[in-house]
Scaffold this motif. Structure first.
Motif, PDB file in Angstrom:
ATOM      1  N   GLY A 181       0.834  -1.193   0.000  1.00 28.58           N
ATOM      2  CA  GLY A 181       0.000   0.000   0.000  1.00 28.58           C
ATOM      3  C   GLY A 181       0.869   1.242   0.000  1.00 28.58           C
ATOM      4  O   GLY A 181       1.827   1.334   0.758  1.00 28.58           O
ATOM      5  N   SER A 182       0.552   2.194  -0.870  1.00 30.83           N
ATOM      6  CA  SER A 182       1.328   3.430  -0.947  1.00 30.83           C
ATOM      7  C   SER A 182       0.431   4.590  -1.343  1.00 30.83           C
ATOM      8  O   SER A 182      -0.414   4.453  -2.222  1.00 30.83           O
ATOM      9  N   THR A 183       0.657   5.734  -0.692  1.00 30.61           N
ATOM     10  CA  THR A 183      -0.080   6.942  -1.056  1.00 30.61           C
ATOM     11  C   THR A 183       0.467   7.559  -2.337  1.00 30.61           C
ATOM     12  O   THR A 183      -0.238   8.282  -3.007  1.00 30.61           O
ATOM     13  N   GLY A 184       1.726   7.281  -2.626  1.00 33.04           N
ATOM     14  CA  GLY A 184       2.337   7.776  -3.858  1.00 33.04           C
ATOM     15  C   GLY A 184       2.485   9.283  -3.928  1.00 33.04           C
ATOM     16  O   GLY A 184       2.616   9.849  -5.013  1.00 33.04           O
ATOM     17  N   ASP A 185       2.494   9.945  -2.759  1.00 37.24           N
ATOM     18  CA  ASP A 185       2.563  11.402  -2.768  1.00 37.24           C
ATOM     19  C   ASP A 185       3.566  11.966  -1.766  1.00 37.24           C
ATOM     20  O   ASP A 185       3.482  13.128  -1.395  1.00 37.24           O
ATOM     21  N   TYR A 186       4.507  11.137  -1.350  1.00 35.74           N
ATOM     22  CA  TYR A 186       5.377  11.562  -0.253  1.00 35.74           C
ATOM     23  C   TYR A 186       6.844  11.410  -0.629  1.00 35.74           C
ATOM     24  O   TYR A 186       7.493  10.424  -0.295  1.00 35.74           O
ATOM     25  N   LYS A 187       7.376  12.394  -1.367  1.00 37.08           N
ATOM     26  CA  LYS A 187       8.800  12.387  -1.722  1.00 37.08           C
ATOM     27  C   LYS A 187       9.611  12.645  -0.468  1.00 37.08           C
ATOM     28  O   LYS A 187       9.190  13.441   0.367  1.00 37.08           O
ATOM     29  N   PRO A 188      10.728  12.022  -0.275  1.00 36.83           N
ATOM     30  CA  PRO A 188      11.406  11.078  -1.157  1.00 36.83           C
ATOM     31  C   PRO A 188      11.078   9.625  -0.845  1.00 36.83           C
ATOM     32  O   PRO A 188      11.720   8.726  -1.326  1.00 36.83           O
ATOM     33  N   MET A 189      10.060   9.394  -0.010  1.00 39.01           N
ATOM     34  CA  MET A 189       9.789   8.029   0.440  1.00 39.01           C
ATOM     35  C   MET A 189       9.097   7.183  -0.634  1.00 39.01           C
ATOM     36  O   MET A 189       9.587   6.132  -1.009  1.00 39.01           O
ATOM     37  N   SER A 190       7.935   7.619  -1.071  1.00 41.31           N
ATOM     38  CA  SER A 190       7.183   6.869  -2.063  1.00 41.31           C
ATOM     39  C   SER A 190       6.290   7.838  -2.821  1.00 41.31           C
ATOM     40  O   SER A 190       5.466   8.521  -2.215  1.00 41.31           O
ATOM     41  N   TYR A 191       6.480   7.893  -4.121  1.00 40.02           N
ATOM     42  CA  TYR A 191       5.638   8.771  -4.922  1.00 40.02           C
ATOM     43  C   TYR A 191       5.428   8.167  -6.308  1.00 40.02           C
ATOM     44  O   TYR A 191       6.272   7.448  -6.821  1.00 40.02           O
ATOM     45  N   LEU A 192       4.270   8.444  -6.842  1.00 40.22           N
ATOM     46  CA  LEU A 192       3.927   7.960  -8.172  1.00 40.22           C
ATOM     47  C   LEU A 192       4.365   8.995  -9.189  1.00 40.22           C
ATOM     48  O   LEU A 192       3.870  10.123  -9.201  1.00 40.22           O
ATOM     49  N   ASN A 193       5.306   8.602 -10.043  1.00 38.17           N
ATOM     50  CA  ASN A 193       5.802   9.480 -11.095  1.00 38.17           C
ATOM     51  C   ASN A 193       4.734   9.534 -12.186  1.00 38.17           C
ATOM     52  O   ASN A 193       4.472   8.538 -12.851  1.00 38.17           O
ATOM     53  N   LYS A 194       4.119  10.689 -12.344  1.00 38.23           N
ATOM     54  CA  LYS A 194       3.025  10.848 -13.315  1.00 38.23           C
ATOM     55  C   LYS A 194       3.500  10.638 -14.751  1.00 38.23           C
ATOM     56  O   LYS A 194       2.726  10.196 -15.598  1.00 38.23           O
ATOM     57  N   GLU A 195       4.760  10.939 -15.031  1.00 35.72           N
ATOM     58  CA  GLU A 195       5.284  10.782 -16.390  1.00 35.72           C
ATOM     59  C   GLU A 195       5.504   9.318 -16.753  1.00 35.72           C
ATOM     60  O   GLU A 195       5.226   8.903 -17.869  1.00 35.72           O
ATOM     61  N   THR A 196       6.027   8.520 -15.812  1.00 34.99           N
ATOM     62  CA  THR A 196       6.327   7.116 -16.101  1.00 34.99           C
ATOM     63  C   THR A 196       5.237   6.162 -15.635  1.00 34.99           C
ATOM     64  O   THR A 196       5.199   5.016 -16.059  1.00 34.99           O
ATOM     65  N   GLY A 197       4.379   6.650 -14.710  1.00 37.58           N
ATOM     66  CA  GLY A 197       3.342   5.776 -14.157  1.00 37.58           C
ATOM     67  C   GLY A 197       3.891   4.771 -13.165  1.00 37.58           C
ATOM     68  O   GLY A 197       3.211   3.823 -12.800  1.00 37.58           O
ATOM     69  N   LYS A 198       5.149   4.980 -12.717  1.00 37.17           N
ATOM     70  CA  LYS A 198       5.783   4.045 -11.789  1.00 37.17           C
ATOM     71  C   LYS A 198       6.021   4.713 -10.444  1.00 37.17           C
ATOM     72  O   LYS A 198       6.246   5.910 -10.361  1.00 37.17           O
ATOM     73  N   TYR A 199       5.973   3.881  -9.403  1.00 36.47           N
ATOM     74  CA  TYR A 199       6.291   4.369  -8.072  1.00 36.47           C
ATOM     75  C   TYR A 199       7.804   4.498  -7.934  1.00 36.47           C
ATOM     76  O   TYR A 199       8.551   3.675  -8.461  1.00 36.47           O
ATOM     77  N   GLU A 200       8.238   5.542  -7.236  1.00 38.02           N
ATOM     78  CA  GLU A 200       9.654   5.802  -7.020  1.00 38.02           C
ATOM     79  C   GLU A 200       9.865   6.222  -5.575  1.00 38.02           C
ATOM     80  O   GLU A 200       8.921   6.608  -4.892  1.00 38.02           O
ATOM     81  N   GLY A 201      11.115   6.155  -5.130  1.00 40.12           N
ATOM     82  CA  GLY A 201      11.462   6.646  -3.810  1.00 40.12           C
ATOM     83  C   GLY A 201      12.132   5.596  -2.945  1.00 40.12           C
ATOM     84  O   GLY A 201      12.293   4.434  -3.336  1.00 40.12           O
ATOM     85  N   PHE A 202      12.512   6.022  -1.752  1.00 41.95           N
ATOM     86  CA  PHE A 202      13.247   5.163  -0.842  1.00 41.95           C
ATOM     87  C   PHE A 202      12.439   3.925  -0.460  1.00 41.95           C
ATOM     88  O   PHE A 202      12.933   2.806  -0.528  1.00 41.95           O
ATOM     89  N   ASP A 203      11.185   4.120  -0.028  1.00 40.42           N
ATOM     90  CA  ASP A 203      10.371   2.970   0.376  1.00 40.42           C
ATOM     91  C   ASP A 203      10.098   2.034  -0.786  1.00 40.42           C
ATOM     92  O   ASP A 203       9.959   0.827  -0.597  1.00 40.42           O
ATOM     93  N   VAL A 204      10.032   2.568  -1.993  1.00 41.85           N
ATOM     94  CA  VAL A 204       9.833   1.734  -3.175  1.00 41.85           C
ATOM     95  C   VAL A 204      11.046   0.832  -3.372  1.00 41.85           C
ATOM     96  O   VAL A 204      10.911  -0.369  -3.644  1.00 41.85           O
TER      97      VAL A 204
END
Length: 139
Positions: free
Chosen positions: A44-67
């Motif tokens: 589960g991820s909110t995808g809105d909390y840089k740098p932990m977990s965020y959804l990159n709108k350009e790639t459609g992929k989750y990124e960040g430390f927790d990812v």
């Protein structure tokens, strides 16, 4: 130099994986054996909390430390990761409903969350610091 990824995965495995079944109320959703049999770790991820977990709108992929930690945890378990979108408002209810095996999005330990859910020990420390000129460091 210490490999931060391996250190964090080791800490996460040591503090979380053994108690993974307690992370969701569903007896089936959180068991390591079930995750491995399914072949997918539901994160589960909110995808809105840089740098932990965020959804990159350009790639459609989750990124960040927790990812990165989730990917390494899944690798250790021999499974793939599937991210389950959630929101801060619905995080606890989604977890309690068994929508995912584990939430990883920079979740802060709170008393209210501890009353309902099992939480790993913190694996990152954030803190405020004092900033001064190097020339004045001994003052």
């Amino acid at each position: 130099m210490v490999n931060l990824k391996k250190l964090c995965v080791g800490a996460l495995l040591a503090t979380t994986i053994c108690g993974m079944g307690a992370l969701t109320p569903s007896a089936e959703a959180g068991k390591i054996e079930d995750v491995q049999a399914r072949g997918v770790l539901l994160v589960g991820s909110t995808g809105d909390y840089k740098p932990m977990s965020y959804l990159n709108k350009e790639t459609g992929k989750y990124e960040g430390f927790d990812v990165e930690v989730a990917e390494l945890l899944a690798q250790c378990l021999g499974v793939k990761v599937q991210y389950v979108p959630t929101t801060w408002k619905t995080l606890q209810a989604d977890n309690m409903a068994g929508k995912f095996d584990i939430a990883m999005c920079g979740v802060t330990r709170t008393f209210a969350r501890e009353q309902k859910m099992n939480m790993s020990h913190g694996y990152l420390t954030f803190g405020k610091t004092i900033l001064c000129r190097k020339a004045d460091a001994k003052k």
